[in-house]
Design an enzyme around this catalytic site. Structure first.
Site, short mmCIF file in Angstrom:
data_model
loop_
_atom_site.label_atom_id
_atom_site.label_comp_id
_atom_site.label_asym_id
_atom_site.label_seq_id
_atom_site.Cartn_x
_atom_site.Cartn_y
_atom_site.Cartn_z
N ASN A 134 0.84 -1.19 0.00
CA ASN A 134 0.00 0.00 0.00
C ASN A 134 0.88 1.24 0.00
O ASN A 134 1.97 1.25 0.57
CB ASN A 134 -0.93 0.07 1.22
CG ASN A 134 -1.92 1.21 1.07
OD1 ASN A 134 -2.78 1.17 0.20
ND2 ASN A 134 -1.75 2.25 1.88
N TYR A 183 0.35 10.30 3.89
CA TYR A 183 -0.01 10.58 5.27
C TYR A 183 1.06 11.50 5.86
O TYR A 183 2.23 11.16 5.84
CB TYR A 183 -0.06 9.30 6.10
CG TYR A 183 -0.73 8.10 5.44
CD1 TYR A 183 -2.11 8.06 5.24
CD2 TYR A 183 0.04 7.00 5.03
CE1 TYR A 183 -2.71 6.94 4.66
CE2 TYR A 183 -0.56 5.88 4.46
CZ TYR A 183 -1.93 5.86 4.27
OH TYR A 183 -2.52 4.75 3.70
N ARG A 184 0.64 12.63 6.36
CA ARG A 184 1.61 13.61 6.87
C ARG A 184 2.44 13.02 8.02
O ARG A 184 1.98 12.12 8.73
CB ARG A 184 0.88 14.85 7.36
CG ARG A 184 0.13 14.61 8.64
CD ARG A 184 -0.44 15.89 9.21
NE ARG A 184 -0.99 15.66 10.52
CZ ARG A 184 -2.25 15.93 10.86
NH1 ARG A 184 -3.09 16.47 9.99
NH2 ARG A 184 -2.66 15.70 12.09
N GLU A 207 -1.20 1.06 -5.70
CA GLU A 207 -1.12 2.45 -6.17
C GLU A 207 -0.02 2.63 -7.22
O GLU A 207 -0.14 3.49 -8.10
CB GLU A 207 -0.86 3.40 -4.99
CG GLU A 207 -2.08 3.74 -4.13
CD GLU A 207 -2.35 2.75 -3.00
OE1 GLU A 207 -1.65 1.72 -2.91
OE2 GLU A 207 -3.29 3.00 -2.21
N ASP A 222 -4.81 22.37 9.10
CA ASP A 222 -5.22 21.34 8.14
C ASP A 222 -6.02 21.91 6.97
O ASP A 222 -6.31 23.11 6.92
CB ASP A 222 -6.01 20.25 8.88
CG ASP A 222 -5.52 18.87 8.49
OD1 ASP A 222 -5.39 18.62 7.27
OD2 ASP A 222 -5.27 18.06 9.39
N TRP A 224 -1.69 7.94 10.38
CA TRP A 224 -2.58 6.97 9.71
C TRP A 224 -3.97 7.16 10.28
O TRP A 224 -4.27 6.66 11.37
CB TRP A 224 -2.10 5.54 10.02
CG TRP A 224 -0.95 5.06 9.18
CD1 TRP A 224 -0.71 5.35 7.87
CD2 TRP A 224 0.09 4.16 9.59
NE1 TRP A 224 0.41 4.69 7.44
CE2 TRP A 224 0.92 3.94 8.47
CE3 TRP A 224 0.39 3.51 10.79
CZ2 TRP A 224 2.04 3.13 8.51
CZ3 TRP A 224 1.51 2.69 10.83
CH2 TRP A 224 2.32 2.50 9.71
C1 FMN Z 1 -1.78 16.84 1.09
C2 FMN Z 1 -2.49 15.66 1.66
C3 FMN Z 1 -2.25 15.27 2.96
C4 FMN Z 1 -2.89 14.17 3.50
N1 FMN Z 1 -2.63 13.80 4.80
C5 FMN Z 1 -3.21 12.68 5.31
C6 FMN Z 1 -2.89 12.26 6.62
O1 FMN Z 1 -2.11 12.89 7.32
N2 FMN Z 1 -3.48 11.13 7.09
C7 FMN Z 1 -4.36 10.39 6.33
O2 FMN Z 1 -4.84 9.37 6.79
N3 FMN Z 1 -4.69 10.80 5.08
C8 FMN Z 1 -4.13 11.92 4.55
N4 FMN Z 1 -4.44 12.32 3.29
C9 FMN Z 1 -5.43 11.56 2.51
C10 FMN Z 1 -4.87 10.28 1.99
O3 FMN Z 1 -3.68 10.51 1.27
C11 FMN Z 1 -5.87 9.57 1.10
O4 FMN Z 1 -7.01 9.29 1.87
C12 FMN Z 1 -5.32 8.29 0.50
O5 FMN Z 1 -6.28 7.72 -0.36
C13 FMN Z 1 -4.93 7.31 1.56
O6 FMN Z 1 -4.37 6.16 0.96
P1 FMN Z 1 -4.97 4.72 1.32
O7 FMN Z 1 -6.35 4.72 0.72
O8 FMN Z 1 -4.04 3.77 0.68
O9 FMN Z 1 -5.01 4.63 2.80
C14 FMN Z 1 -3.81 13.44 2.72
C15 FMN Z 1 -4.05 13.83 1.41
C16 FMN Z 1 -3.41 14.93 0.87
C17 FMN Z 1 -3.70 15.31 -0.55
MN MN Z 2 -4.43 2.16 -0.64
#
Ligand code: FMN
Ligand code: MN
Length: 490
Positions: free
Chosen positions: A176, A180-181, A242, A291, A194
């Site tokens: 995966n 995630y920041r 991805e 945020d 997460w």
């Molecule tokens: C700039 C930016 C920052 C993000 N920060 C977070 C974060 O800190 N934690 C989180 O869970 N998702 C965050 N997201 C959203 C996830 O990247 C998004 O939900 C992504 O689909 C997660 O991947 P996953 O589906 O494989 O879990 C962020 C998105 C963007 C565009």
């Molecule tokens: Mn995913």
């Protein structure tokens, strides 16, 4: 030809007049945010007329240049995906979705080129990559070598905001990648934000259930060719890789190289890679963080990432983004997702004509959906569908309108929605998962949602009064006035 890496995209942006270099020294602590806000936001909120990407060549305290706002316009998203219009990506996806199961030999033959194309998107393992031109391990690792932003005054520290976080599902071994920041605690430790419904969090939970005292390997890539860099935020199903999707977007496989200190693979063209692990029994306070809601997300307990090794190009570029009051750069990423995944939504729910997520709704707070209504209760069926569709589950307010409403014209939506509502009858409340960043829900991650059925009501839905027509001038009168128009001299 796909972009080789991030710097090739930088060159493209520069050539297209979409990027400005900042030669003066600017502090990654707050100042870069403020400069970015003035450039990106004061240019207006009209989707296509925002300010350029910025390459800060001398971030204070670091020798690494910083790229921000690289994706902060529709045009730059189109450049990132190498298409004239984002709809072209949607069309390609539609082409693949249309591949029905072959009926006979002829159908099978017809599918071959598409299948071959599909196969050619799979990530490719390579022996070495530019991301390993410099390798630092152990005490030589220092995250402060990089110009990591403190974005807003009340932020809990500096945050890596544009990472690709790589983990493996401990049960299936599948990869995966999520964006995630990561809050920097010290030279070699960060937070791992997460959110509970995300795939990274699921990997963490499953690994912890199997062995609470263990650890999970995590690697993080920062900066890659644009399609790969953006792949981390795509709302695609669990266990769908991805990196495969990135290969589809760039029409060339992503080359992956195995890390130095764990067995995860990362894009070989990455600017910077952090390798390490997360302990399954360790949590630490993360946040606050200014945020994309335009408010600070509050402190919370999150896993901790320990960095054992950093690798990078000889002269890496640090890719980052600033979130804050909408619209920011992430609005354009979200908009691209909205356009690109619309055909996928439509395939499952053909009654959907169009959807819009206004910037002010920060993706999950408001979705406007136009449907071709066919049966009683259809609008409510679509609400339920959206609340069960991947990350659209977070949608706090859904407005369902008839097919003849332009969902991108918010004035028309407000006008027609308000006219169509009998509030007590047309509002649907439900409970379900809420976005972690929603500070209004009574409990974190769980809250209520609202759907507005703003479609015309039918007798079969218990509405027995006549529904009036919208006022429109007739064609003949318009033609007569067209003919008269010059003479009227108005
Ligand atoms: C700039 C930016 C920052 C993000 N920060 C977070 C974060 O800190 N934690 C989180 O869970 N998702 C965050 N997201 C959203 C996830 O990247 C998004 O939900 C992504 O689909 C997660 O991947 P996953 O589906 O494989 O879990 C962020 C998105 C963007 C565009
Ligand atoms: Mn995913």
């Amino acid at each position: 030809m796909a972009y080789r890496d991030l710097r090739e995209f930088v060159r493209k942006l520069e050539k297209e007049g979409e990027l400005k270099r900042v030669q003066a020294e600017v502090d990654p602590v707050l100042e870069i945010t403020e400069v970015t806000q003035r450039v990106a936001r004061d240019a207006g909120s009209a989707a296509n007329s925002v300010g350029p990407a910025l390459l800060f060549e001398k971030p204070k305290g670091s020798r690494v240049p910083l790229l921000v706002n690289a994706f902060g316009s529709v045009r730059r998203m189109e450049l990132a995906f190498e298409v004239a219009r984002l709809d072209d990506v949607a069309e390609r996806i539609k082409g693949f979705l249309a591949m029905e199961s072959p009926q006979g030999l002829f159908d099978k033959l017809k599918m071959l080129p598409k299948l071959a194309e599909l196969g050619s998107f799979f990530p490719k393992s390579v022996k070495n990559g530019d991301c390993k031109e410099v390798v630092r391990k152990g005490v030589d690792v220092n995250l402060f070598d990089f110009p990591i932003l403190k974005c807003w005054p009340q932020d809990g520290g500096r945050f890596i905001t544009f990472p690709l976080v790589f983990t493996r599902n401990p049960e299936t071994g599948k990869r995966n990648v999520g964006m995630y920041r990561m809050q920097v605690y010290d030279e070699r430790t960060t937070g791992m934000h997460w959110q509970t419904q995300k795939h990274g969090a699921e990997h963490f939970r499953r690994a912890r259930a199997a062995n609470p005292e263990g650890r999970i390997a995590v690697s993080v890539a920062i900066g890659a060719d644009p399609a790969t860099a953006l792949a981390g935020m795509l709302p695609i199903p669990p266990d769908l890789d991805e990196m495969m999707f990135a290969g589809f977007l760039r029409r060339e496989p992503v080359e992956m190289v195995t890390c130095e200190t764990n067995d995860l693979e990362v894009p070989a063209n990455a600017e910077i890679v952090l390798e390490g692990y997360v302990n399954l029994n360790e949590m630490r306070v993360e946040g606050p963080f200014g945020d994309h809601t335009g408010f600070y997300s509050l402190e919370g307990d999150y896993p901790v990432f320990h960095v054992e090794c950093v690798t990078h190009k000889k002269d890496p570029i640090y890719l980052t983004t600033v979130v804050g009051p909408p619209p920011q750069e992430d609005y354009f990423m979200g908009y691209a997702v909205e356009r690109v995944f619309l055909p996928v939504m439509k395939m499952q729910y053909p009654e959907i004509v169009d959807v819009a997520m206004p910037a002010e709704g920060i993706f999950h707070n408001l979705m406007i959906v136009a449907i071709r209504k066919s049966y009683p209760g259809h609008a409510r069926k679509i609400m339920s569908a959206i609340w069960s569709l991947g990350q659209a589950m977070f949608t706090k307010v859904i407005v369902v309108v008839d097919h003849d409403v332009d969902v991108h014209n918010y004035k028309e939506v407000a006008w027609k929605t308000l006219c169509a509502l009998d509030p007590e009858r047309d509002v649907q409340f439900v409970f379900g998962p809420a976005d972690t960043l929603d500070h209004a829900s009574r409990i974190q991650d769980y809250g209520s949602k609202m759907g507005l059925d703003a479609t015309r009501k039918w007798a079969s839905e218990g509405f027995t009064r006549p529904w009036p027509d919208e006022i429109l001038m007739d064609k003949d009168t318009k033609a007569r006035v067209d003919a008269l128009w010059k003479a009227l001299n108005l």
